[in-house]
Scaffold this motif. Structure first.
Motif, PDB file in Angstrom:
ATOM      1  N   ASN A 202       2.769   1.616  -2.065  1.00 24.78           N
ATOM      2  CA  ASN A 202       3.389   0.730  -3.044  1.00 24.78           C
ATOM      3  C   ASN A 202       4.714   0.177  -2.543  1.00 24.78           C
ATOM      4  OD1 ASN A 202       2.073   0.171  -5.667  1.00 24.78           O
ATOM      5  ND2 ASN A 202       1.840   2.382  -5.766  1.00 24.78           N
TER       6      ASN A 202
ATOM      7  N   PRO B  51      -4.346   6.732  -8.780  1.00 26.36           N
ATOM      8  CA  PRO B  51      -4.111   6.530  -7.334  1.00 26.36           C
ATOM      9  C   PRO B  51      -5.391   6.701  -6.530  1.00 26.36           C
ATOM     10  CG  PRO B  51      -3.353   8.689  -7.972  1.00 26.36           C
ATOM     11  CD  PRO B  51      -3.780   8.000  -9.242  1.00 26.36           C
ATOM     12  N   THR B  52      -6.389   5.894  -6.876  1.00 20.59           N
ATOM     13  CA  THR B  52      -7.679   5.943  -6.195  1.00 20.59           C
ATOM     14  C   THR B  52      -8.023   4.535  -5.753  1.00 20.59           C
ATOM     15  OG1 THR B  52      -8.414   7.756  -7.607  1.00 20.59           O
ATOM     16  CG2 THR B  52     -10.122   6.534  -6.436  1.00 20.59           C
ATOM     17  N   ILE B  53      -8.273   4.372  -4.465  1.00 25.35           N
ATOM     18  CA  ILE B  53      -8.546   3.046  -3.932  1.00 25.35           C
ATOM     19  C   ILE B  53     -10.015   2.964  -3.525  1.00 25.35           C
ATOM     20  CG2 ILE B  53      -7.795   1.318  -2.250  1.00 25.35           C
ATOM     21  CD1 ILE B  53      -5.616   2.341  -4.196  1.00 25.35           C
TER      22      ILE B  53
ATOM     23  N   LEU C  28      -4.236  -1.528  -1.489  1.00 28.03           N
ATOM     24  CA  LEU C  28      -3.931  -1.341  -2.900  1.00 28.03           C
ATOM     25  C   LEU C  28      -4.646  -2.338  -3.805  1.00 28.03           C
ATOM     26  CD1 LEU C  28      -0.102  -0.620  -2.677  1.00 28.03           C
ATOM     27  CD2 LEU C  28      -1.873   0.993  -3.392  1.00 28.03           C
TER      28      LEU C  28
ATOM     29  N   GLN D  30      -7.365  -1.035  -6.232  1.00 26.18           N
ATOM     30  CA  GLN D  30      -7.008   0.072  -7.117  1.00 26.18           C
ATOM     31  C   GLN D  30      -7.940   0.099  -8.318  1.00 26.18           C
ATOM     32  OE1 GLN D  30      -2.989  -0.101  -8.460  1.00 26.18           O
ATOM     33  NE2 GLN D  30      -3.166   1.644  -9.806  1.00 26.18           N
TER      34      GLN D  30
ATOM     35  N   THR E 165      -3.348   8.854   5.802  1.00 28.62           N
ATOM     36  CA  THR E 165      -4.082   7.863   5.005  1.00 28.62           C
ATOM     37  C   THR E 165      -5.158   7.197   5.849  1.00 28.62           C
ATOM     38  OG1 THR E 165      -2.090   7.438   3.692  1.00 28.62           O
ATOM     39  CG2 THR E 165      -3.855   5.804   3.564  1.00 28.62           C
TER      40      THR E 165
ATOM     41  N   TYR F 158      -9.253   8.596  -2.119  1.00 32.25           N
ATOM     42  CA  TYR F 158      -8.344   9.384  -2.940  1.00 32.25           C
ATOM     43  C   TYR F 158      -7.034   9.606  -2.207  1.00 32.25           C
ATOM     44  CZ  TYR F 158     -12.538  10.146  -5.680  1.00 32.25           C
ATOM     45  OH  TYR F 158     -13.676   9.951  -6.429  1.00 32.25           O
ATOM     46  N   LEU F 159      -5.964   9.110  -2.783  1.00 28.83           N
ATOM     47  CA  LEU F 159      -4.651   9.212  -2.168  1.00 28.83           C
ATOM     48  C   LEU F 159      -3.802  10.266  -2.858  1.00 28.83           C
ATOM     49  CD1 LEU F 159      -3.846   5.398  -1.966  1.00 28.83           C
ATOM     50  CD2 LEU F 159      -4.651   6.856  -0.103  1.00 28.83           C
TER      51      LEU F 159
ATOM     52  N   GLU G 278       1.248   9.390  -0.637  1.00 25.26           N
ATOM     53  CA  GLU G 278       0.541   8.304   0.043  1.00 25.26           C
ATOM     54  C   GLU G 278       0.555   7.042  -0.820  1.00 25.26           C
ATOM     55  OE1 GLU G 278      -2.852  10.561   2.742  1.00 25.26           O
ATOM     56  OE2 GLU G 278      -3.179  10.337   0.605  1.00 25.26           O
ATOM     57  N   TYR G 279       0.294   7.227  -2.093  1.00 19.33           N
ATOM     58  CA  TYR G 279       0.262   6.107  -3.029  1.00 19.33           C
ATOM     59  C   TYR G 279       1.645   5.470  -3.158  1.00 19.33           C
ATOM     60  CZ  TYR G 279      -1.111   3.540  -7.255  1.00 19.33           C
ATOM     61  OH  TYR G 279      -1.398   2.563  -8.172  1.00 19.33           O
ATOM     62  N   GLU G 280       2.677   6.308  -3.230  1.00 17.43           N
ATOM     63  CA  GLU G 280       4.045   5.805  -3.357  1.00 17.43           C
ATOM     64  C   GLU G 280       4.450   5.007  -2.120  1.00 17.43           C
ATOM     65  OE1 GLU G 280       8.573   7.408  -4.379  1.00 17.43           O
ATOM     66  OE2 GLU G 280       7.035   8.838  -3.704  1.00 17.43           O
TER      67      GLU G 280
END
Length: 205
Positions: free
Chosen positions: A167, A145-147, A137, A140, A196, A157-158, A162-164
């Motif tokens: 986090n 929500p792109t790492i 993360l 970011q 992921t 791209y999440l 996946e992003y939640e």
């Protein structure tokens, strides 16, 4: 549990004994737990036995084991690969995920933690801890929500879930707590982590 071999690649007798004890506790007979401390012999064992779980100790030779995992995943893409390393080696851990590893254990882990991480892989999922989540993360881009993984120079791209999950894990929650907080099954949470990891590996390929 399917009666298929497991391959342990480590030159640390204490770690080897601990892993054997955990695996036998899961129901694997000793004769199906293959062990070696040489990558050359590991290649021969892979060809003859096709183990469904391979656990590789990165202390053998970090660079050579990375290459070994990469070759292994090309030949046996369905094999479950876990790595063993020190907890502070986050960059090395991410590199193994980039070449196809789906799980890991730390030398500092307790027997219960090793058991849980192996169970996660056998359920078809993957483990993650807060430092790795933070590491991903930390790249970011803006508020999306792109790492961007710096080693890859490509965006990751999440999905929203996946992003939640990343986090929540980054705050120190374990996956069971994440499952409870999101009203999602642990099985789905672990499967999302595995998804992921696959995305990270696809960027490398």
């Amino acid at each position: 549990m399917l009666p298929v071999p497991i391959l342990l690649i480590t030159d640390q007798p204490t770690l080897n004994t601990l892993l054997e004890r955990v695996l036998m506790g899961l129901g694997y007979p000793a004769k199906l737990i293959l062990c070696t401390d040489h990558l050359a012999e590991a290649k021969q064992l892979l060809q003859h036995h096709l183990p469904n779980l391979i656990l590789i100790d990165l202390s053998i030779d970090g660079i050579a084991t990375i290459s070994f995992i990469q070759q292994l995943k090309k030949i046996h893409p369905d094999a479950n690969v876990m790595v063993a390393l020190a907890q502070h080696q986050t960059a090395l851990l991410l590199e193994t995920i980039q070449v196809g590893a789906q799980g890991y254990i730390f030398y500092e882990h307790t027997e219960a933690e090793i058991l849980n991480n192996i169970k996660s892989i056998l359920r078809g999922g993957a483990p993650i801890h807060h430092v790795l989540a933070q590491y991903i993360l930390s790249h970011q881009i803006e508020s999306k929500p792109t790492i961007s993984i710096t080693q890859l120079n490509q965006p990751l791209y999440l999905s929203a879930i996946e992003y939640e999950i990343l986090n929540l894990v980054s705050t120190g929650l374990n996956l069971q707590q994440v499952a409870e907080q999101t009203s999602t099954s642990l099985y789905k949470i672990e499967g999302t982590i595995k998804s992921t990891y696959r995305k990270i590996a696809c960027l490398k390929n």
